[in-house]
Design an enzyme around this catalytic site. Structure first.
Site, mmCIF file in Angstrom:
data_model
loop_
_atom_site.group_PDB
_atom_site.id
_atom_site.type_symbol
_atom_site.label_atom_id
_atom_site.label_comp_id
_atom_site.label_asym_id
_atom_site.label_seq_id
_atom_site.Cartn_x
_atom_site.Cartn_y
_atom_site.Cartn_z
ATOM 1 C CG HIS A 138 -32.104 -36.630 24.319
ATOM 2 N ND1 HIS A 138 -32.934 -35.550 24.561
ATOM 3 C CD2 HIS A 138 -30.836 -36.158 24.448
ATOM 4 C CE1 HIS A 138 -32.204 -34.480 24.817
ATOM 5 N NE2 HIS A 138 -30.933 -34.815 24.759
HETATM 6 O O1 RIB Z 1 -31.392 -34.081 20.344
HETATM 7 C C1 RIB Z 1 -31.096 -35.306 20.962
HETATM 8 C C2 RIB Z 1 -30.859 -36.372 19.943
HETATM 9 O O2 RIB Z 1 -29.742 -36.019 19.123
HETATM 10 C C3 RIB Z 1 -30.483 -37.727 20.570
HETATM 11 O O3 RIB Z 1 -30.914 -38.758 19.732
HETATM 12 C C4 RIB Z 1 -28.992 -37.682 20.593
HETATM 13 O O4 RIB Z 1 -28.395 -38.977 20.582
HETATM 14 C C5 RIB Z 1 -28.704 -36.981 19.294
HETATM 15 O O5 RIB Z 1 -28.774 -37.948 18.249
#
Ligand code: RIB
Ligand code: CA
Length: 314
Positions: free
Chosen positions: A244
């Site tokens: 992500h």
């Molecule tokens: O949903 C994914 C996000 O939530 C990313 O930033 C992961 O590190 C968590 O913080």
């Protein structure tokens, strides 16, 4: 080359946050990291602060300005994600406890003071976790909003649905009130939702190229990713898990990797069933004013080529 961007990274490390921070530190010609602010999210603040300093030291940046921010969301009980990231948030690799210390200023005050000190429009905010610190800064000092060049945030989802509930993505779900404040603030927002990050899978051949770098930072990252991806591989049955947070930094380095459109995005804060949902008016049926550039597609191979090449520089 584009001019060097001044950025603040707000983060809840998290193995994927660590990858984003590594990408930023590996790109000093393009990015000047003014400071990094820890927020409670994947794990409690005590761990996100520790983890942030571990990543800074891994990148050879014990000098980095690290600040501690919010210990909990604005109006809700804390929700964490140890089921994904492990007890510490950086499970998967054994690293020494950090020796660098956090700065005395609270993260919210650091954000405010930096935006007031730097020229208007000079600072880009990069959020990789819940938006609590930024929302508190905007509430405490509304004058900073027009001074922000743009916010590039990982969070939300629409066509892809949610990952912590059927409707909501984790960062927005943890603090929907904060997200509502940010999306109503008028600051220019680039949104990296699950619709993009679920295309950035840590596939075996991609991770093998990072491992082939043969450096300690690369090996630590590979070990972190092996731990981080297991939950999503099990859940989605995919080859690798969604990486992500580095999408935020990659956007600053190579925006051409991404495509999206200006949309209205509203945050659900009242419904129990859909709390934290990012309601993206992709088809512009609401008549509501666009308040974010929502990304939907990405050149995933180009992203991993960039990440691998830069991590190799650390
Ligand atoms: O949903 C994914 C996000 O939530 C990313 O930033 C992961 O590190 C968590 O913080
Ligand atoms: Ca994160």
């Amino acid at each position: 080359m584009a001019e060097r961007r001044k950025i603040i990274i707000d983060t809840d490390p998290g193995q994927d946050d660590a990858a984003a921070i590594m990408l930023a530190f590996a790109s000093p010609d393009e990015l000047e990291v003014l400071g990094l602010t820890a927020v409670a999210g994947n794990v409690p603040l005590s761990f996100t602060s520790r983890n942030l300093r571990i990543v800074c030291e891994l990148c050879g940046r014990p000098d980095a300005a690290v600040y501690e921010g919010a210990e909990k969301p604005i109006a809700r009980p804390q929700v964490t994600a140890e089921h994904v990231h492990g007890r510490t948030g950086l499970d998967g690799a054994e690293l020494p406890e950090p020796t660098m210390t956090v700065r005395k200023t609270h993260a919210v005050d650091f954000i405010i003071e930096t935006l007031r000190r730097e020229p208007e429009g000079a600072v880009t905010l990069c959020t990789l976790g819940p938006l609590t610190n930024l929302a508190l800064a905007l509430e405490k000092a509304p004058d900073i909003a027009p001074r922000i060049r743009e916010l590039v945030m990982m969070g939300g989802g629409f066509f892809e649905g949610g990952n912590i509930t059927p409707a909501a993505e984790f960062n927005v779900y943890v603090d929907p009130e904060a997200a509502k404040i940010v999306f109503a603030s008028g600051i220019p927002i680039v949104m990296m939702p699950l619709d993009v990050t679920h295309q950035l899978l840590t596939k075996k051949d991609r991770v093998a190229k990072i491992a082939a770098l043969g450096t300690r930072p690369a090996q630590v990252l590979v070990d972190w990713l092996a731990f981080f991806e297991r939950f999503d591989v099990e859940k989605y049955g995919s080859d690798g898990g969604p990486l992500h947070d580095p999408s935020v930094i990659a956007y600053l380095l190579k925006p051409e990797l991404f495509s999206g459109r200006e949309c209205n995005v509203e945050i659900e804060t009242r419904s129990e069933l859909t709390a934290g949902m990012t309601v993206v008016d992709w088809w512009r049926v609401s008549g509501r004013k666009a308040n974010a550039r929502v990304m939907r597609d990405v050149d995933a191979d180009g992203f991993f080529e960039l990440l691998t090449e830069r991590v190799g520089r650390l």
